[in-house]
Design a protein around this motif. Structure first.
Motif, short mmCIF file in Angstrom:
data_model
loop_
_atom_site.label_atom_id
_atom_site.label_comp_id
_atom_site.label_asym_id
_atom_site.label_seq_id
_atom_site.Cartn_x
_atom_site.Cartn_y
_atom_site.Cartn_z
N HIS A 110 81.56 17.96 50.99
CA HIS A 110 80.71 17.13 50.14
C HIS A 110 80.84 17.46 48.66
N GLY A 111 82.08 17.61 48.20
CA GLY A 111 82.30 17.80 46.77
C GLY A 111 82.45 19.23 46.31
N LEU A 112 82.18 20.21 47.17
CA LEU A 112 82.44 21.60 46.78
C LEU A 112 83.93 21.77 46.53
N PRO A 113 84.33 22.33 45.41
CA PRO A 113 85.76 22.50 45.14
C PRO A 113 86.43 23.41 46.17
N LEU A 114 87.70 23.09 46.46
CA LEU A 114 88.45 23.84 47.46
C LEU A 114 89.61 24.57 46.80
N LEU A 115 89.66 25.88 47.02
CA LEU A 115 90.78 26.73 46.60
C LEU A 115 91.61 27.03 47.84
N ALA A 116 92.86 26.61 47.86
CA ALA A 116 93.76 26.89 48.98
C ALA A 116 94.53 28.17 48.71
#
Length: 256
Positions: A77-83
């Motif tokens: 829901h919009g939380l930024p994702l760091l791969a």
């Protein structure tokens, strides 16, 4: 009121480098089902952003990773994702060559399925240049990282490593070290303050293990922009439970 309000980077409108340190929760699940179950917990936690540790994931086929990443982003829901695909030499879980992680990064960036990727400074220079170039083309941020699980380098070395990351045009510079004495932790904190004042990008620093826990809650003082908390399973030694971490950060907030 100023708390390191300059030199920030935006991840899906989340400012990294200004205000309170941001809490990042790692997802260290092995299967797609476990990733989604963890994501449900993450959105109920104090997380500001999420790290998906791909080296924990059982299937590295591009199809499975892309399918999982697509569903994960919907769940967050919009939380930024760091791969992050952590290499085995820097504490990663899979003894594969670097090409597997690089291939996954290319797929995720091409589809714009992560706001940021973690790029180890220990990667060959040509790989670093390739990832940085594609990141610019796809509007993906790069967290350049360095890990030392045995010791804490000198302050000059720590600042030099962070400075090299900035010189290579990383968006965020990250270093994690292993302290052997309290003086090691203090040296890291001092290096963080110095690097934060000199460099033109946000810095993220931590001393690992029980001795280094102080470094994970002192970002509003030192300028370290992100701290990593846990729900159930840690991705590195010394991480603090997310709710407790949030309480510490709120209590220890200082104005600069």
């Amino acid at each position: 009121m100023g708390r390191y309000t300059m030199k920030s980077v935006s991840l899906n409108r989340l400012p990294i480098g200004s205000g309170l340190p941001k809490i990042c929760i790692p997802i260290v699940a092995h299967t797609q089902e476990e990733v989604m179950k963890t994501a449900v917990q993450v959105v109920r936690s104090p997380a500001d952003l999420v790290e998906w540790r791909l080296d924990f994931f059982d299937s590295l086929s591009p199809e499975t990773v892309l399918e999982t990443a697509t569903e994960l982003r919907q769940m967050l829901h919009g939380l930024p994702l760091l791969a992050t695909f952590r290499s085995h030499r820097e504490g990663g879980q899979q003894q594969t060559d670097d090409s597997a992680g690089i291939r996954i990064y290319h797929c995720l960036m091409d589809r714009q399925l992560a706001e940021a990727v973690d790029l180890e400074l220990s990667q060959p220079a040509d790989i670093r240049r390739s990832i940085l170039s594609l990141a610019r083309q796809t509007d993906t941020k790069v967290v350049m990282s360095y890990h030392d699980f045995r010791r804490t380098p000198s302050q000059k070395t720590i600042e030099g490593i962070l400075g090299k990351m900035a010189a290579e045009q990383a968006d965020i510079a990250k270093i994690a070290v292993m302290p052997q004495t309290p003086a090691d932790v203090l040296r890291l904190l001092s290096a963080t303050v110095s690097a934060r004042s000199r460099l033109n990008i946000p810095v993220v620093t931590m001393a690992m293990g029980p001795l280094g826990k102080l470094s994970r809650i002192s970002g509003s003082l030192t300028g370290s922009a992100i701290t990593f908390g846990i729900l159930d399973h840690a991705s590195a030694p010394g991480q603090i439970e997310a709710g407790l971490l949030k309480n510490f950060l709120d209590e220890l907030t200082v104005d600069q």
